[in-house]
Design a protein around this motif. Structure first.
Motif, PDB file in Angstrom:
ATOM      1  N   ASN A  10      -5.138 -44.963 -55.660  1.00 50.02           N
ATOM      2  CA  ASN A  10      -3.972 -45.751 -55.280  1.00 50.02           C
ATOM      3  C   ASN A  10      -3.659 -46.799 -56.333  1.00 50.02           C
ATOM      4  O   ASN A  10      -4.544 -47.262 -57.036  1.00 50.02           O
ATOM      5  CB  ASN A  10      -4.230 -46.473 -53.955  1.00 50.02           C
ATOM      6  CG  ASN A  10      -4.001 -45.566 -52.766  1.00 50.02           C
ATOM      7  OD1 ASN A  10      -3.277 -44.576 -52.864  1.00 50.02           O
ATOM      8  ND2 ASN A  10      -4.622 -45.889 -51.663  1.00 50.02           N
ATOM      9  N   LEU A  11      -2.396 -47.155 -56.409  1.00 52.18           N
ATOM     10  CA  LEU A  11      -1.966 -48.189 -57.353  1.00 52.18           C
ATOM     11  C   LEU A  11      -2.193 -49.584 -56.778  1.00 52.18           C
ATOM     12  O   LEU A  11      -1.889 -50.581 -57.411  1.00 52.18           O
ATOM     13  CB  LEU A  11      -0.483 -48.006 -57.674  1.00 52.18           C
ATOM     14  CG  LEU A  11      -0.118 -46.756 -58.485  1.00 52.18           C
ATOM     15  CD1 LEU A  11       1.389 -46.582 -58.552  1.00 52.18           C
ATOM     16  CD2 LEU A  11      -0.703 -46.856 -59.878  1.00 52.18           C
ATOM     17  N   TYR A  12      -2.718 -49.642 -55.573  1.00 46.81           N
ATOM     18  CA  TYR A  12      -2.856 -50.937 -54.894  1.00 46.81           C
ATOM     19  C   TYR A  12      -4.124 -50.939 -54.048  1.00 46.81           C
ATOM     20  O   TYR A  12      -4.679 -49.909 -53.718  1.00 46.81           O
ATOM     21  CB  TYR A  12      -1.663 -51.160 -53.964  1.00 46.81           C
ATOM     22  CG  TYR A  12      -1.523 -50.047 -52.967  1.00 46.81           C
ATOM     23  CD1 TYR A  12      -2.221 -50.069 -51.749  1.00 46.81           C
ATOM     24  CD2 TYR A  12      -0.751 -48.933 -53.243  1.00 46.81           C
ATOM     25  CE1 TYR A  12      -2.139 -49.018 -50.860  1.00 46.81           C
ATOM     26  CE2 TYR A  12      -0.662 -47.889 -52.358  1.00 46.81           C
ATOM     27  CZ  TYR A  12      -1.363 -47.941 -51.163  1.00 46.81           C
ATOM     28  OH  TYR A  12      -1.291 -46.895 -50.292  1.00 46.81           O
ATOM     29  N   ARG A  13      -4.583 -52.132 -53.749  1.00 46.11           N
ATOM     30  CA  ARG A  13      -5.643 -52.267 -52.755  1.00 46.11           C
ATOM     31  C   ARG A  13      -5.316 -53.452 -51.856  1.00 46.11           C
ATOM     32  O   ARG A  13      -4.539 -54.341 -52.225  1.00 46.11           O
ATOM     33  CB  ARG A  13      -7.003 -52.417 -53.432  1.00 46.11           C
ATOM     34  CG  ARG A  13      -7.134 -53.669 -54.260  1.00 46.11           C
ATOM     35  CD  ARG A  13      -8.572 -53.967 -54.630  1.00 46.11           C
ATOM     36  NE  ARG A  13      -8.588 -55.188 -55.411  1.00 46.11           N
ATOM     37  CZ  ARG A  13      -8.500 -55.221 -56.756  1.00 46.11           C
ATOM     38  NH1 ARG A  13      -8.432 -54.092 -57.431  1.00 46.11           N
ATOM     39  NH2 ARG A  13      -8.478 -56.363 -57.383  1.00 46.11           N
ATOM     40  N   ILE A  14      -5.901 -53.429 -50.678  1.00 40.08           N
ATOM     41  CA  ILE A  14      -5.636 -54.479 -49.690  1.00 40.08           C
ATOM     42  C   ILE A  14      -6.624 -55.617 -49.891  1.00 40.08           C
ATOM     43  O   ILE A  14      -7.812 -55.388 -50.038  1.00 40.08           O
ATOM     44  CB  ILE A  14      -5.787 -53.907 -48.257  1.00 40.08           C
ATOM     45  CG1 ILE A  14      -4.842 -52.727 -48.057  1.00 40.08           C
ATOM     46  CG2 ILE A  14      -5.544 -54.997 -47.218  1.00 40.08           C
ATOM     47  CD1 ILE A  14      -5.078 -51.969 -46.758  1.00 40.08           C
ATOM     48  N   GLU A  15      -6.087 -56.827 -49.921  1.00 41.98           N
ATOM     49  CA  GLU A  15      -6.948 -58.007 -50.047  1.00 41.98           C
ATOM     50  C   GLU A  15      -6.336 -59.151 -49.265  1.00 41.98           C
ATOM     51  O   GLU A  15      -5.174 -59.111 -48.896  1.00 41.98           O
ATOM     52  CB  GLU A  15      -7.023 -58.448 -51.520  1.00 41.98           C
ATOM     53  CG  GLU A  15      -8.189 -57.882 -52.279  1.00 41.98           C
ATOM     54  CD  GLU A  15      -8.200 -58.377 -53.720  1.00 41.98           C
ATOM     55  OE1 GLU A  15      -7.921 -59.571 -53.941  1.00 41.98           O
ATOM     56  OE2 GLU A  15      -8.456 -57.550 -54.611  1.00 41.98           O
ATOM     57  N   LYS A  16      -7.115 -60.185 -49.080  1.00 38.49           N
ATOM     58  CA  LYS A  16      -6.570 -61.411 -48.526  1.00 38.49           C
ATOM     59  C   LYS A  16      -5.450 -61.888 -49.451  1.00 38.49           C
ATOM     60  O   LYS A  16      -5.609 -61.888 -50.664  1.00 38.49           O
ATOM     61  CB  LYS A  16      -7.661 -62.483 -48.462  1.00 38.49           C
ATOM     62  CG  LYS A  16      -8.006 -62.903 -47.060  1.00 38.49           C
ATOM     63  CD  LYS A  16      -9.115 -63.931 -47.069  1.00 38.49           C
ATOM     64  CE  LYS A  16      -8.549 -65.326 -47.158  1.00 38.49           C
ATOM     65  NZ  LYS A  16      -8.036 -65.837 -45.891  1.00 38.49           N
ATOM     66  N   SER A  17      -4.334 -62.294 -48.865  1.00 34.01           N
ATOM     67  CA  SER A  17      -3.175 -62.648 -49.681  1.00 34.01           C
ATOM     68  C   SER A  17      -3.217 -64.092 -50.157  1.00 34.01           C
ATOM     69  O   SER A  17      -3.687 -64.982 -49.451  1.00 34.01           O
ATOM     70  CB  SER A  17      -1.896 -62.438 -48.869  1.00 34.01           C
ATOM     71  OG  SER A  17      -0.791 -62.934 -49.584  1.00 34.01           O
ATOM     72  N   ASN A  18      -2.723 -64.317 -51.358  1.00 34.89           N
ATOM     73  CA  ASN A  18      -2.547 -65.687 -51.851  1.00 34.89           C
ATOM     74  C   ASN A  18      -1.275 -66.309 -51.312  1.00 34.89           C
ATOM     75  O   ASN A  18      -1.110 -67.525 -51.339  1.00 34.89           O
ATOM     76  CB  ASN A  18      -2.481 -65.691 -53.378  1.00 34.89           C
ATOM     77  CG  ASN A  18      -3.844 -65.463 -53.985  1.00 34.89           C
ATOM     78  OD1 ASN A  18      -4.851 -65.964 -53.480  1.00 34.89           O
ATOM     79  ND2 ASN A  18      -3.886 -64.677 -55.047  1.00 34.89           N
ATOM     80  N   ILE A  19      -0.344 -65.486 -50.862  1.00 30.90           N
ATOM     81  CA  ILE A  19       0.937 -65.995 -50.363  1.00 30.90           C
ATOM     82  C   ILE A  19       0.828 -66.291 -48.875  1.00 30.90           C
ATOM     83  O   ILE A  19       1.085 -67.393 -48.422  1.00 30.90           O
ATOM     84  CB  ILE A  19       2.061 -64.964 -50.624  1.00 30.90           C
ATOM     85  CG1 ILE A  19       2.268 -64.800 -52.126  1.00 30.90           C
ATOM     86  CG2 ILE A  19       3.346 -65.404 -49.929  1.00 30.90           C
ATOM     87  CD1 ILE A  19       3.224 -63.686 -52.483  1.00 30.90           C
ATOM     88  N   ASP A  20       0.416 -65.283 -48.119  1.00 35.52           N
ATOM     89  CA  ASP A  20       0.228 -65.446 -46.684  1.00 35.52           C
ATOM     90  C   ASP A  20      -1.265 -65.679 -46.459  1.00 35.52           C
ATOM     91  O   ASP A  20      -2.038 -64.750 -46.330  1.00 35.52           O
ATOM     92  CB  ASP A  20       0.701 -64.181 -45.960  1.00 35.52           C
ATOM     93  CG  ASP A  20       0.424 -64.265 -44.466  1.00 35.52           C
ATOM     94  OD1 ASP A  20      -0.038 -65.329 -44.001  1.00 35.52           O
ATOM     95  OD2 ASP A  20       0.643 -63.271 -43.767  1.00 35.52           O
ATOM     96  N   ARG A  21      -1.648 -66.920 -46.425  1.00 33.02           N
ATOM     97  CA  ARG A  21      -3.080 -67.239 -46.432  1.00 33.02           C
ATOM     98  C   ARG A  21      -3.794 -66.831 -45.153  1.00 33.02           C
ATOM     99  O   ARG A  21      -5.022 -66.798 -45.112  1.00 33.02           O
ATOM    100  CB  ARG A  21      -3.290 -68.721 -46.729  1.00 33.02           C
ATOM    101  CG  ARG A  21      -2.879 -69.036 -48.155  1.00 33.02           C
ATOM    102  CD  ARG A  21      -3.313 -70.398 -48.620  1.00 33.02           C
ATOM    103  NE  ARG A  21      -2.810 -70.636 -49.974  1.00 33.02           N
ATOM    104  CZ  ARG A  21      -3.474 -70.347 -51.077  1.00 33.02           C
ATOM    105  NH1 ARG A  21      -4.669 -69.804 -51.008  1.00 33.02           N
ATOM    106  NH2 ARG A  21      -2.945 -70.586 -52.256  1.00 33.02           N
ATOM    107  N   THR A  22      -3.043 -66.558 -44.122  1.00 31.78           N
ATOM    108  CA  THR A  22      -3.680 -66.088 -42.893  1.00 31.78           C
ATOM    109  C   THR A  22      -3.692 -64.571 -42.836  1.00 31.78           C
ATOM    110  O   THR A  22      -4.252 -63.977 -41.922  1.00 31.78           O
ATOM    111  CB  THR A  22      -2.948 -66.621 -41.648  1.00 31.78           C
ATOM    112  OG1 THR A  22      -1.596 -66.145 -41.691  1.00 31.78           O
ATOM    113  CG2 THR A  22      -2.948 -68.141 -41.622  1.00 31.78           C
ATOM    114  N   GLY A  23      -3.061 -63.942 -43.807  1.00 32.63           N
ATOM    115  CA  GLY A  23      -2.930 -62.498 -43.731  1.00 32.63           C
ATOM    116  C   GLY A  23      -3.374 -61.783 -44.984  1.00 32.63           C
ATOM    117  O   GLY A  23      -4.019 -62.353 -45.862  1.00 32.63           O
ATOM    118  N   ARG A  24      -3.004 -60.529 -45.037  1.00 32.22           N
ATOM    119  CA  ARG A  24      -3.406 -59.705 -46.159  1.00 32.22           C
ATOM    120  C   ARG A  24      -2.216 -59.393 -47.048  1.00 32.22           C
ATOM    121  O   ARG A  24      -1.074 -59.612 -46.681  1.00 32.22           O
ATOM    122  CB  ARG A  24      -3.996 -58.388 -45.646  1.00 32.22           C
ATOM    123  CG  ARG A  24      -5.297 -58.600 -44.876  1.00 32.22           C
ATOM    124  CD  ARG A  24      -5.763 -57.326 -44.226  1.00 32.22           C
ATOM    125  NE  ARG A  24      -4.854 -56.920 -43.154  1.00 32.22           N
ATOM    126  CZ  ARG A  24      -4.953 -55.760 -42.503  1.00 32.22           C
ATOM    127  NH1 ARG A  24      -5.880 -54.888 -42.836  1.00 32.22           N
ATOM    128  NH2 ARG A  24      -4.110 -55.473 -41.535  1.00 32.22           N
TER     129      ARG A  24
END
Ligand SMILES: [Zn+2]
Length: 158
Positions: free
Chosen positions: A2-16
């Motif tokens: 995949n070109l992406y992976r799921i991580e904790k987001s820097n933008i939505d700090r409560t989300g991914r």
């Protein structure tokens, strides 16, 4: 891979969020945006879409919408940014996410949620942290209504 992976987001700090696993060239199709295809009638009567700004609901054509608020739609995790590096594209009943800039490995993938400017815009603060951030989740073409520094036709961040 995949070109992406799921991580904790820097933008939505409560989300991914989704992060590039390698450099991605502008114009690359990154992933499909999938969900349930529903009729406009279903959208109208569903309490789920009571909100005037349903984030995951896409207009496909005059008859059908796409409800992307389903667990198997990984693309729903993409956060909004005022300097988005991705955009939604579609044809027929298909939707996907495309890179609109060259994206570096490790960058968070972001889209413009396309919210219009209206009375309740303050309910949707934007924390994208980009130099272009207008402070609220509002589509690019309407940001001048909130902050004069955004000209009506500014496309400088593309
Ligand atoms: Zn922002």
């Amino acid at each position: 891979m995949n070109l992406y992976r799921i991580e904790k987001s820097n933008i939505d700090r409560t989300g991914r969020g989704l992060y590039a696993t390698k450099d991605i060239k502008k114009g690359t199709k990154i992933m499909d945006y999938i969900g349930n295809i529903i009729t406009k009638k279903q959208t109208e009567v569903s309490e789920k879409f009571d909100n005037t700004k349903p984030i995951y609901l896409f207009n496909l054509n005059t008859r059908y919408d796409l409800d992307g608020d389903v667990s198997w739609n990984t693309a729903r995790l993409i956060n909004h940014s005022c300097s988005n590096n991705c955009d939604y594209e579609g044809k027929g009943l298909k939707l996907w996410v495309i890179a609109i800039k060259d994206i570096k490995k490790g960058e968070e993938l972001t889209c413009d949620y396309g919210f219009g400017y209206d009375a309740d815009y303050k309910q949707f603060p934007c924390k994208c942290g980009s130099i272009n951030c207008v402070g609220y989740i509002i589509r690019e073409g309407s940001r001048w209504r909130v902050n004069k520094k955004f000209k009506k036709t500014q496309r400088a961040n593309r």
